[in-house]
Design an enzyme around this catalytic site. Sequence first.
Site, PDB file in Angstrom:
ATOM      1  N   GLY A   1       0.836  -1.141   0.176  1.00 21.68           N
ATOM      2  CA  GLY A   1      -0.054   0.068  -0.018  1.00 21.68           C
ATOM      3  C   GLY A   1       0.843   1.225  -0.050  1.00 21.68           C
ATOM      4  O   GLY A   1       1.950   1.284  -0.316  1.00 21.68           O
ATOM      5  N   SER A   2       0.394   2.479   0.298  1.00 19.91           N
ATOM      6  CA  SER A   2       0.876   3.659   0.366  1.00 19.91           C
ATOM      7  C   SER A   2       2.196   3.691   1.405  1.00 19.91           C
ATOM      8  O   SER A   2       2.343   3.032   2.425  1.00 19.91           O
ATOM      9  CB  SER A   2       0.007   4.671   0.889  1.00 19.91           C
ATOM     10  OG  SER A   2      -0.149   4.605   2.089  1.00 19.91           O
ATOM     11  N   THR A   3       3.136   4.619   1.232  1.00 21.43           N
ATOM     12  CA  THR A   3       4.346   4.708   2.064  1.00 21.43           C
ATOM     13  C   THR A   3       3.827   5.268   3.278  1.00 21.43           C
ATOM     14  O   THR A   3       4.607   4.975   4.519  1.00 21.43           O
ATOM     15  CB  THR A   3       5.342   5.490   1.203  1.00 21.43           C
ATOM     16  OG1 THR A   3       5.811   4.858  -0.054  1.00 21.43           O
ATOM     17  CG2 THR A   3       6.466   6.026   2.187  1.00 21.43           C
TER      18      THR A   3
ATOM     19  N   GLY B   1       2.733   2.352   5.313  1.00 19.42           N
ATOM     20  CA  GLY B   1       3.755   1.611   5.718  1.00 19.42           C
ATOM     21  C   GLY B   1       4.623   1.918   6.909  1.00 19.42           C
ATOM     22  O   GLY B   1       4.812   1.306   7.721  1.00 19.42           O
TER      23      GLY B   1
ATOM     24  N   GLU C   1       5.880  -3.470   0.848  1.00 21.58           N
ATOM     25  CA  GLU C   1       5.799  -2.969  -0.422  1.00 21.58           C
ATOM     26  C   GLU C   1       4.935  -1.729  -0.740  1.00 21.58           C
ATOM     27  O   GLU C   1       3.724  -1.935  -0.584  1.00 21.58           O
ATOM     28  CB  GLU C   1       5.359  -4.253  -1.524  1.00 21.58           C
ATOM     29  CG  GLU C   1       6.039  -4.037  -2.694  1.00 21.58           C
ATOM     30  CD  GLU C   1       4.909  -3.213  -3.608  1.00 21.58           C
ATOM     31  OE1 GLU C   1       5.152  -2.234  -3.833  1.00 21.58           O
ATOM     32  OE2 GLU C   1       4.006  -4.062  -4.367  1.00 21.58           O
TER      33      GLU C   1
ATOM     34  N   CYS D   1       1.872   0.007  -8.545  1.00 24.77           N
ATOM     35  CA  CYS D   1       2.725   0.839  -7.739  1.00 24.77           C
ATOM     36  C   CYS D   1       3.890   0.806  -8.658  1.00 24.77           C
ATOM     37  O   CYS D   1       4.874   1.908  -8.237  1.00 24.77           O
ATOM     38  CB  CYS D   1       2.987  -0.149  -6.615  1.00 24.77           C
ATOM     39  SG  CYS D   1       3.383  -1.605  -6.928  1.00 24.77           S
TER      40      CYS D   1
END
Length: 504
Positions: free
Chosen positions: A251-253, A256, A274, A309
């Site tokens: 998903g999104s940084t 994360g 990831e 991504c």
Amino acid sequence: MSIAALAARSRDDWHAAARRAQDAVESRLYIDGRFVDAADGGRFDTVNPATGECIAAVALATAGDVDRAVAAARRAYADGRWTGLAPRARMEILYRFADLIDTHAERLALLDTLDMGKPVADMLAIDLPACIETIRFMAEYVDKMEGSVTNTERDVMHFVLREPLGVVGAISPWNYPLLMAVWKIAPALAAGNTVVLKPAEQAPLSCLRLAELFSEAGGPDGVLNVVNGPGEITGEALALHDDVDKITFTGSTAVGKRILQYAGQSNMKKVSLECGGKSPQLFLGDLPDLDRAVSAAINGIYANMGEVCNAGSRLLVDRAIHDEFVARFVERGRTAYVCGDPLDPETNLGPLVTAGDQRRVLGMIDDGRKAGAKLEFGGDAPDLPGAYVNPTLFTGVANDMAIAREEIFGPVAAVIPFDGPDEAVRIANDTIYGLTAGIWSSDLNRAMRLVREVQAGVIWVNTFDEGDMTQPFGGYKQSGNARDKCIDSVLSYTQTKSAWIRLS
């Protein structure tokens, strides 16, 4: 009905099948081998982005439901009903699981098409075959995992065992609802773990069917559980849970980073991430085939609605070929992907996943205009109901513009000119991300030098977004630390135990 048998379906056939599928949607939680309601009865709507209509009211798992799922997974791990099976027995269950995905391809394809707008043709050509391939690849490795015996003094026996971690919490994204879930659960199960999966709240339905098929394949109760709900409720409860041994997240940084914090706040569980990407493709002046390079650039950003991504969203083009590259991209790119009904097999560009994402992407396109980039085509929504955005190309982009730095997650390409390989590398690396990159050159020596200099976990040379199950997929920098698909992904769901035995 198998993937092969579905190839001849018409648009009308798919719409009829979609009506049948929607009438039979299962929307509860899947815990300990059965569908159950959320403890407090909470529900949320999942919406078809092509029509704006509600598909189903889905059970919303809160912390208590996550506790139930984790407890079921822990019992299943502790009593050895999965880990204790002979490796070949686990392999056979995973092989049957893969076969059932093919047998039930119609329902699985429809659930992702209805839930997130993916063209049904993509489900048949890409997502479902890749799911089957992933499970079979991981199954083949179940009895290949080995420990080691080291060379020690003669009165000592020292060996290293490789064991599963225990309970794995998996949080999967909505852009490939089924495939990204399989990328997580297949290696985790192959390694002998039990799993609690939280699919993205935007597209949870196929994952519920996936868990049911695992049980039908002979998977023991409690080994694969699914809890639905938003990240800030269900995902947070799973990531903070003290009885989860690892969290794997795509998903999104930004999210994360929060999951890393949750691991530290709880039991220091292992974390595999990831996250986002802003992948560059470097088109050098000596590239071998301009037409093939332009085709790769078009497909690399517009496939899957740009909701990828590793989408090749930054097109770095040598000034020596810039004008010709742009002219060919404009000529072919404006019509290569056309928005349409996702249930029509001729459609190759569906809607974005939600109306909110449509507004966000259109807003970023507007920011690109205001920043001074030149809009070559697109930049708007077609005259269709649903969350569509037309394929969009900007030229004259500087790498400090938001459209060059932020992950748009939509069908928006940005052409950035450069002079020479050194400047190309500098621009390519000037980002917080490092997921993938493409390098186009006829000079193998130059290409190999750039492979070493470009900061990305996956690099393609004279192609883009190719690979097989032997290829590790994951990134550098704030794109995360995971390596999916490959044998390393199975090993990442294991831990080693050292036994030092004094013999004398």
